[in-house]
Design a protein around this motif. Structure first.
Motif, PDB file in Angstrom:
ATOM      1  N   LEU A  27       0.827  -1.211   0.000  1.00  0.00           N
ATOM      2  CA  LEU A  27       0.000   0.000   0.000  1.00  0.00           C
ATOM      3  C   LEU A  27       0.861   1.261   0.000  1.00  0.00           C
ATOM      4  CD1 LEU A  27      -2.773  -1.142   2.496  1.00  0.00           C
ATOM      5  CD2 LEU A  27      -2.937  -0.977   0.001  1.00  0.00           C
ATOM      6  N   VAL A 118      -4.539  -2.864  -3.744  1.00  0.00           N
ATOM      7  CA  VAL A 118      -4.524  -1.406  -3.919  1.00  0.00           C
ATOM      8  C   VAL A 118      -5.841  -0.943  -4.524  1.00  0.00           C
ATOM      9  CG1 VAL A 118      -3.408   0.505  -5.129  1.00  0.00           C
ATOM     10  CG2 VAL A 118      -2.015  -1.318  -4.124  1.00  0.00           C
ATOM     11  N   VAL A 121      -8.753  -1.041  -1.994  1.00  0.00           N
ATOM     12  CA  VAL A 121      -8.714   0.078  -1.052  1.00  0.00           C
ATOM     13  C   VAL A 121      -9.223   1.350  -1.714  1.00  0.00           C
ATOM     14  CG1 VAL A 121      -7.146   1.606   0.199  1.00  0.00           C
ATOM     15  CG2 VAL A 121      -6.909  -0.878   0.413  1.00  0.00           C
TER      16      VAL A 121
END
Length: 244
Positions: A27, A118, A121
């Motif tokens: 992240l 990723v 999120v």
């Protein structure tokens, strides 16, 4: 959730430190800020309240309070504007449907590509949601067993999974669909058909050459006219009524 240019803020919840470290590296390499870590659902709820992240990446099986209950506590906190994405090793229907029932905005397996984490999120932080493609197919199969779902995109999930009911089997029951499609505009029918293909708002906007905010408005209108409580119900509705 974040609407400015500040980095997205994420809380990592997993009882294995090595997993949290791996997720943090993925992240942070993508410009996403990891603001905290927790090792069980109770600590996750407390950390979310204190740190107010945009997204929580939540494991399921953890000692003490598990990730399902942790998700339920975070979603139930009206002071938070935080999305929860379940990231688990276990590809189990009971975990999937319990997570959606608890209010999770996404469900990923730990063997997914780093880019998928990723994306999950970012999608969750934008107010949309994401399910792994194989999970999406199972949701449709469970809700609409007499239909044959088309190929699914990864970017699809309930807009409000906490509103789902529960069937005796443990799967959340979709909203009842009326026998006749209500008075949708031509554009709303187009949007509903694309929702039925499990496309995200961003993908629908690209397909129809319109803004993402306009898509969100159309989706909201469609859900209201269908009497659908969530995006999953709209997906099932589209399949049951031959729009996909």
């Amino acid at each position: 959730m974040s609407i400015d240019t500040a980095p997205l803020r994420v809380l990592l919840v997993d009882d294995h430190a090595v997993v949290r470290t791996g997720f943090r590296m993925i992240l942070e390499a993508a410009g996403i800020e990891v603001v905290g870590e927790a090792a069980n659902g109770a600590d996750a709820a407390a950390a979310a309240s204190a740190l107010r992240p945009d997204v929580v990446c939540m494991d399921v099986q953890m000692p003490g309070v598990d990730g399902i209950e942790g998700t339920r506590r975070i979603v139930a906190d009206d002071t938070l504007d935080t999305a929860v994405v379940i990231v688990t090793t276990f590809d189990r229907d009971d975990y999937l449907f319990q997570a959606l029932q608890a209010g999770a905005s996404g469900f990923l397996l730990k063997n997914a590509d780093p880019d998928d984490l990723v994306t999950a999120v970012r999608v969750a932080a934008a107010g949309d949601a994401l399910l792994a493609p194989e999970v999406t197919r199972r949701v449709i199969a469970r809700f609409a067993p007499n239909t044959a779902p088309a190929a699914m995109s990864a970017n699809a999930a309930p807009a409000n999974p906490a509103g789902l009911g529960r069937a005796p089997s443990g799967a959340p029951a979709p909203s009842a669909a009326p026998a006749v499609i209500p008075d949708l505009t031509e554009r709303e029918r187009e949007v509903l058909a694309l929702v039925g293909q499990a496309l995200s708002n961003a993908e629908i906007a690209q397909r129809l050459y319109i803004g993402e905010a306009t898509v969100k408005t159309h989706v909201s209108n469609v859900l209201q006219k269908l009497g659908a409580r969530d995006r999953v119900a709209a997906v099932v509705y589209a399949h049951r009524h031959g729009l996909v």
